[in-house]
Design an enzyme around this catalytic site. Structure first.
Site, PDB file in Angstrom:
ATOM      1  CG  ASP A  53      -2.039   1.000   1.181  1.00  0.00           C
ATOM      2  OD1 ASP A  53      -1.782   2.141   0.756  1.00  0.00           O
ATOM      3  OD2 ASP A  53      -3.167   0.642   1.540  1.00  0.00           O
TER       4      ASP A  53
ATOM      5  CB  THR B  52     -13.804  -8.497  -3.240  1.00  0.00           C
ATOM      6  OG1 THR B  52     -12.719  -8.079  -2.411  1.00  0.00           O
ATOM      7  CG2 THR B  52     -14.024  -9.984  -3.121  1.00  0.00           C
TER       8      THR B  52
ATOM      9  NE  ARG C 181     -15.801   0.041  -7.908  1.00  0.00           N
ATOM     10  CZ  ARG C 181     -16.431  -0.330  -6.792  1.00  0.00           C
ATOM     11  NH1 ARG C 181     -16.382  -1.579  -6.372  1.00  0.00           N
ATOM     12  NH2 ARG C 181     -17.151   0.544  -6.109  1.00  0.00           N
TER      13      ARG C 181
ATOM     14  CG  ASP D   8     -18.032  -9.715  -5.666  1.00  0.00           C
ATOM     15  OD1 ASP D   8     -18.998 -10.472  -5.906  1.00  0.00           O
ATOM     16  OD2 ASP D   8     -18.174  -8.591  -5.142  1.00  0.00           O
TER      17      ASP D   8
ATOM     18  CD  GLU E 180     -18.878  -4.847 -11.933  1.00  0.00           C
ATOM     19  OE1 GLU E 180     -18.045  -5.664 -11.528  1.00  0.00           O
ATOM     20  OE2 GLU E 180     -19.557  -4.132 -11.177  1.00  0.00           O
TER      21      GLU E 180
ATOM     22  CG  HIS F 268     -20.112  -5.380  -7.625  1.00  0.00           C
ATOM     23  ND1 HIS F 268     -19.487  -4.494  -8.449  1.00  0.00           N
ATOM     24  CD2 HIS F 268     -19.872  -4.927  -6.370  1.00  0.00           C
ATOM     25  CE1 HIS F 268     -18.910  -3.535  -7.738  1.00  0.00           C
ATOM     26  NE2 HIS F 268     -19.125  -3.782  -6.455  1.00  0.00           N
TER      27      HIS F 268
HETATM   28  P1  NAI Z   1     -10.199   2.202   1.853  1.00  0.00           P
HETATM   29  O1  NAI Z   1     -10.202   3.565   1.261  1.00  0.00           O
HETATM   30  O2  NAI Z   1     -10.453   2.046   3.312  1.00  0.00           O
HETATM   31  O3  NAI Z   1      -8.813   1.468   1.513  1.00  0.00           O
HETATM   32  C1  NAI Z   1      -8.216   1.491   0.259  1.00  0.00           C
HETATM   33  C2  NAI Z   1      -6.727   1.299   0.466  1.00  0.00           C
HETATM   34  O4  NAI Z   1      -6.112   1.208  -0.811  1.00  0.00           O
HETATM   35  C3  NAI Z   1      -6.069   2.475   1.217  1.00  0.00           C
HETATM   36  O5  NAI Z   1      -5.285   2.005   2.288  1.00  0.00           O
HETATM   37  C4  NAI Z   1      -5.202   3.119   0.139  1.00  0.00           C
HETATM   38  O6  NAI Z   1      -4.014   3.681   0.674  1.00  0.00           O
HETATM   39  C5  NAI Z   1      -4.900   1.918  -0.738  1.00  0.00           C
HETATM   40  N1  NAI Z   1      -4.390   2.297  -2.036  1.00  0.00           N
HETATM   41  C6  NAI Z   1      -4.551   3.465  -2.719  1.00  0.00           C
HETATM   42  N2  NAI Z   1      -3.828   3.450  -3.859  1.00  0.00           N
HETATM   43  C7  NAI Z   1      -3.201   2.253  -3.886  1.00  0.00           C
HETATM   44  C8  NAI Z   1      -2.288   1.645  -4.797  1.00  0.00           C
HETATM   45  N3  NAI Z   1      -1.878   2.297  -5.885  1.00  0.00           N
HETATM   46  N4  NAI Z   1      -1.847   0.415  -4.527  1.00  0.00           N
HETATM   47  C9  NAI Z   1      -2.228  -0.245  -3.409  1.00  0.00           C
HETATM   48  N5  NAI Z   1      -3.069   0.283  -2.497  1.00  0.00           N
HETATM   49  C10 NAI Z   1      -3.556   1.519  -2.733  1.00  0.00           C
HETATM   50  O7  NAI Z   1     -11.262   1.382   1.012  1.00  0.00           O
HETATM   51  P2  NAI Z   1     -12.022   0.050   1.423  1.00  0.00           P
HETATM   52  O8  NAI Z   1     -13.286   0.406   2.112  1.00  0.00           O
HETATM   53  O9  NAI Z   1     -11.084  -0.881   2.077  1.00  0.00           O
HETATM   54  O10 NAI Z   1     -12.437  -0.513  -0.012  1.00  0.00           O
HETATM   55  C11 NAI Z   1     -11.471  -0.992  -0.941  1.00  0.00           C
HETATM   56  C12 NAI Z   1     -12.154  -1.174  -2.289  1.00  0.00           C
HETATM   57  O11 NAI Z   1     -13.105  -2.218  -2.205  1.00  0.00           O
HETATM   58  C13 NAI Z   1     -12.988   0.041  -2.758  1.00  0.00           C
HETATM   59  O12 NAI Z   1     -12.188   0.984  -3.436  1.00  0.00           O
HETATM   60  C14 NAI Z   1     -14.000  -0.576  -3.671  1.00  0.00           C
HETATM   61  O13 NAI Z   1     -13.504  -0.506  -5.006  1.00  0.00           O
HETATM   62  C15 NAI Z   1     -14.053  -2.030  -3.239  1.00  0.00           C
HETATM   63  N6  NAI Z   1     -15.387  -2.406  -2.722  1.00  0.00           N
HETATM   64  C16 NAI Z   1     -16.012  -3.477  -3.299  1.00  0.00           C
HETATM   65  C17 NAI Z   1     -17.250  -3.889  -2.844  1.00  0.00           C
HETATM   66  C18 NAI Z   1     -17.945  -5.090  -3.418  1.00  0.00           C
HETATM   67  O14 NAI Z   1     -19.147  -5.304  -3.137  1.00  0.00           O
HETATM   68  N7  NAI Z   1     -17.279  -5.929  -4.201  1.00  0.00           N
HETATM   69  C19 NAI Z   1     -17.931  -3.161  -1.760  1.00  0.00           C
HETATM   70  C20 NAI Z   1     -17.142  -2.099  -1.184  1.00  0.00           C
HETATM   71  C21 NAI Z   1     -15.922  -1.732  -1.668  1.00  0.00           C
END
Ligand code: NAI
Length: 346
Positions: free
Chosen positions: A173, A228, A230, A254, A259, A291
């Protein structure tokens, strides 16, 4: 009474939004997605409520603005479908930053367990009174190395689940979580050392196709990939080739790059034109869910509650904790947002 045009409504959305106290807000539920053809449904409304596959590009934003919309309330965490540059200083965008990291992290582990222990195959076998175990051999997760990309809310829950299984966890990260005890490594080292890679980062210019031919070539033979987050984090054709050649052991998806026109809908009577998706679905070691990682009662309840709070906060002039804008997001303008001083992005 505030009127909110609610796009891409599914029965479970309506059920949970209607269950929540929302005095003073009338939701106008539309099954259609938001796009340039449907933006006009929001005429005479005060705001719109949108989801992950709604189109919120410049054209749609300009149309919404012209009919008087000043608020887009996303009922999701991800926001890659919004043109924030176009929205800036015109329409405020709020979201639900976290509604249940457990829902998504548990689903990611569910995909991994199912693929590894071939539960999806066993389910169909035993229903056909086929009690043979041939071809169902898995491996112990204990002592295997999980590589977690993105250690935000969901990534950290996934890490604690992996720890519970006795796995070794390494993570990448660019913004490491302070005092988390997580072992951070470079992206390349993560690709090289992981038995399982799980993606928990947002989709940005930097993360688009983070899994591609080049990164796949750096990975261990037989690696499992779980996504899970994007769909566009993975270059689908490169992943398909790597699975076909046997280099990738399994993939749990997922989300899928293309999609938008398929997921969340019953397409069982349609001819699917996406050949890569059809190829994925023909493979025994690929498991696709549409999803659904967020879909728990707790998450739906939190989504509805937080979205209603966001809408009320906007229209009562309060500070908008969950607002995001062009200047908040990662990128060259990151950090220029004045929300900290003003309570709102603009
Ligand atoms: P969050 O914002 O809490 O965490 C995202 C993390 O990714 C942060 O620690 C950030 O520093 C890191 N990050 C940013 N750029 C990066 C990079 N270039 N390389 C590696 N890490 C990087 O978000 P959260 O809540 O943990 O969600 C993560 C993702 O899960 C969301 O962006 C969303 O796309 C996806 N999601 C999918 C769902 C589903 O139903 N399949 C539901 C909710 C979220």
């Amino acid at each position: 009474m505030l009127k909110i045009a609610f796009y891409d409504t599914k029965p479970y959305d309506r059920e949970w939004f209607e269950k929540k106290e929302h005095n003073g807000i009338e939701f106008r539920y539309y099954e259609h997605r938001l796009d340039s053809d449907t933006a006009d449904f929001a005429r005479n409304c005060d705001g719109v409520c949108a989801f992950v596959n709604d189109t919120i590009d410049k054209e749609v934003i300009d149309r919404l603005y012209d009919i008087g919309i000043r608020l887009i309330a996303l009922r999701c965490a991800g926001y890659n479908n919004v043109d924030f540059k176009a929205a800036y200083q015109k329409i405020s965008v709020v979201r639900v930053p976290g509604y249940s990291p457990y829902a998504v992290a548990e689903h990611a582990m569910g995909l991994l367990l199912c693929l590894n222990r071939k539960i999806h195959k066993a389910y169909f076998r035993t229903r056909d009174f086929n009690f043979s175990l041939n071809g169902l051999t898995g491996f112990d997760l204990h002592d295997k190395t999980a590589g977690v990309i993105g250690t935000g809310k969901i990534g950290q829950v996934f890490i604690s689940i992996c720890n519970g299984f006795g796995m070794n966890v390494i993570a990448y990260d660019p913004y490491p979580a302070k005092n988390s005890g997580i072992t951070y490594v470079s992206k390349d080292e993560l690709f090289k050392r992981s038995d399982i890679i799980s993606l928990h980062c947002p989709l940005t210019d930097e993360t688009k196709h983070i899994i591609n031919k080049e990164s796949l070539n750096k990975m261990k033979d037989g690696v499992y990939i779980i996504n899970t987050s994007r769909g566009s984090l993975i270059e689908s054709e490169d992943l398909y080739e790597a699975i076909k050649s046997g280099r990738v052991g399994a993939a749990g998806l997922d989300v899928y790059e293309e999609e938008a026109d398929l997921f969340f809908e019953d397409m069982s009577n349609c001819i699917i034109k996406d050949d890569v998706l059809k190829l994925f679905l023909s493979l025994p070691n690929v498991l696709i869910t549409s999803h659904q990682a967020f879909l728990t009662a707790e998450a739906l309840s939190n989504i509805a509650g937080c979205t209603i709070d966001n809408i009320n906060a906007y229209f009562s002039g309060e500070a908008l904790e969950n607002e995001i804008c062009y200047n908040c997001l990662p990128g060259e303008r990151h950090g220029k947002c004045r929300k900290k001083e003003k309570g709102r992005c603009f």
